[in-house]
Design a protein around this motif. Structure first.
Motif, mmCIF file in Angstrom:
data_model
loop_
_atom_site.group_PDB
_atom_site.id
_atom_site.type_symbol
_atom_site.label_atom_id
_atom_site.label_comp_id
_atom_site.label_asym_id
_atom_site.label_seq_id
_atom_site.Cartn_x
_atom_site.Cartn_y
_atom_site.Cartn_z
ATOM 1 N N LYS A 153 -8.745 -0.446 1.560
ATOM 2 C CA LYS A 153 -8.132 -0.507 2.892
ATOM 3 C C LYS A 153 -9.201 -0.615 3.976
ATOM 4 N N ASN B 91 0.540 6.621 -6.884
ATOM 5 C CA ASN B 91 -0.541 7.581 -7.118
ATOM 6 C C ASN B 91 -0.096 9.019 -6.877
ATOM 7 N N CYS B 92 0.786 9.232 -5.900
ATOM 8 C CA CYS B 92 1.280 10.584 -5.614
ATOM 9 C C CYS B 92 2.125 11.130 -6.758
ATOM 10 N N PRO C 213 -4.381 11.998 -9.718
ATOM 11 C CA PRO C 213 -5.128 11.100 -8.830
ATOM 12 C C PRO C 213 -5.780 9.943 -9.574
ATOM 13 N N SER C 214 -5.767 8.779 -8.942
ATOM 14 C CA SER C 214 -6.331 7.583 -9.539
ATOM 15 C C SER C 214 -7.843 7.562 -9.417
ATOM 16 N N PHE D 79 0.824 -1.207 0.000
ATOM 17 C CA PHE D 79 0.000 0.000 0.000
ATOM 18 C C PHE D 79 0.860 1.260 0.000
ATOM 19 N N LEU D 80 2.017 1.209 0.636
ATOM 20 C CA LEU D 80 2.939 2.345 0.560
ATOM 21 C C LEU D 80 3.377 2.567 -0.885
ATOM 22 N N ASP E 230 0.377 3.939 -2.909
ATOM 23 C CA ASP E 230 0.149 5.351 -2.579
ATOM 24 C C ASP E 230 1.220 6.243 -3.206
ATOM 25 N N VAL F 136 -8.498 2.979 -3.616
ATOM 26 C CA VAL F 136 -7.624 2.215 -2.726
ATOM 27 C C VAL F 136 -8.017 2.458 -1.272
ATOM 28 N N LYS F 137 -8.486 3.656 -0.970
ATOM 29 C CA LYS F 137 -8.926 3.961 0.389
ATOM 30 C C LYS F 137 -10.066 3.033 0.803
#
Length: 222
Positions: free
Chosen positions: A216, A202-203, A207-208, A195-196, A199, A212-213
């Motif tokens: 989680k 995506n950064c 933005p995707s 996930f890191l 993320d 993913v949020k």
């Protein structure tokens, strides 16, 4: 030749190292073998990790050192992936992913560096859309070759391969709880790092559309 396979311009160092670049998407394995033949006995695991501990500006300034360690990465320089979400050339995108990852976790930063290593080899076209089908799967194979050549321990290579192979998460809200459980089970040993990496990926781009949020949150409930 460069424009035909995604380059805004063909970097000078590629002329020195690449022949038949227009064919690379059709023969990944043989091309990688030919491309790395002259450096089969190279070791540079610790040197690469030292390089990866730098910040973004320092990495960009010293990219030639990176290319000397991992010539395959040179294929990303000036490479335009022609995807709506990508703001940068592929090399800068990869370096921004690295920069967004914990500086003390060099295994994860190596995975970040190599996560899109296969994109120039898997470029395709579907109507007006550029595609990279199976770039994660192909990247697993390429990352193994690269990390083995550099002298990474096998257990570390296994983590890097797992992260690269799973970094494209095509999650949607239709996933069942069983699908969530399978995803967690498959990635249980690397889930936090995965996930890191996602993320950070995506950064380093727009933005995707993927949620993913939400994934989680559902994992926390299952």
């Amino acid at each position: 030749i460069g424009a035909a396979v995604g380059y805004d311009f063909l970097p000078k160092h590629l002329f020195k190292n690449i022949k038949g670049i227009e064919e690379i998407t059709e023969r990944v394995d043989s091309f990688v073998s030919e491309f790395t033949e002259s450096i089969e006995n190279q070791t540079g695991c610790e040197e690469l990790k030292i390089w990866l501990s730098q910040d973004l500006e320092a990495m960009i300034r010293s990219k030639e050192q990176l290319f000397s360690l991992v010539p395959e990465i040179g294929l990303q320089d000036a490479y335009n992936s022609s995807q709506v979400r990508h703001n940068y050339c592929l090399l800068e995108h990869s370096l921004r992913v690295v920069d967004a990852l914990p500086r003390g976790n060099l295994t994860l930063r190596t995975a970040g560096l190599l996560h899109d290593i296969a994109k120039p080899f898997t470029r395709g076209q579907n109507g007006n859309n550029t595609t990279y089908h199976n770039h994660a799967k192909t990247g697993v194979r390429m990352a193994y070759e690269t990390c083995s050549r550099l002298g990474f321990p096998e257990e570390e290579i296994a983590i890097i391969r797992q992260l690269i192979g799973e970094h494209v998460i095509n999650y949607n809200s239709d996933w069942s709880d069983k699908a969530i459980s399978r995803f967690v089970g498959r990635n249980s040993t690397v889930l936090e790092s995965l996930f890191l990496l996602v993320d950070a990926d995506n950064c380093a781009q727009r933005p995707s559309e993927g949620n993913v949020k939400e994934l989680k949150e559902r994992i926390a409930r299952v």
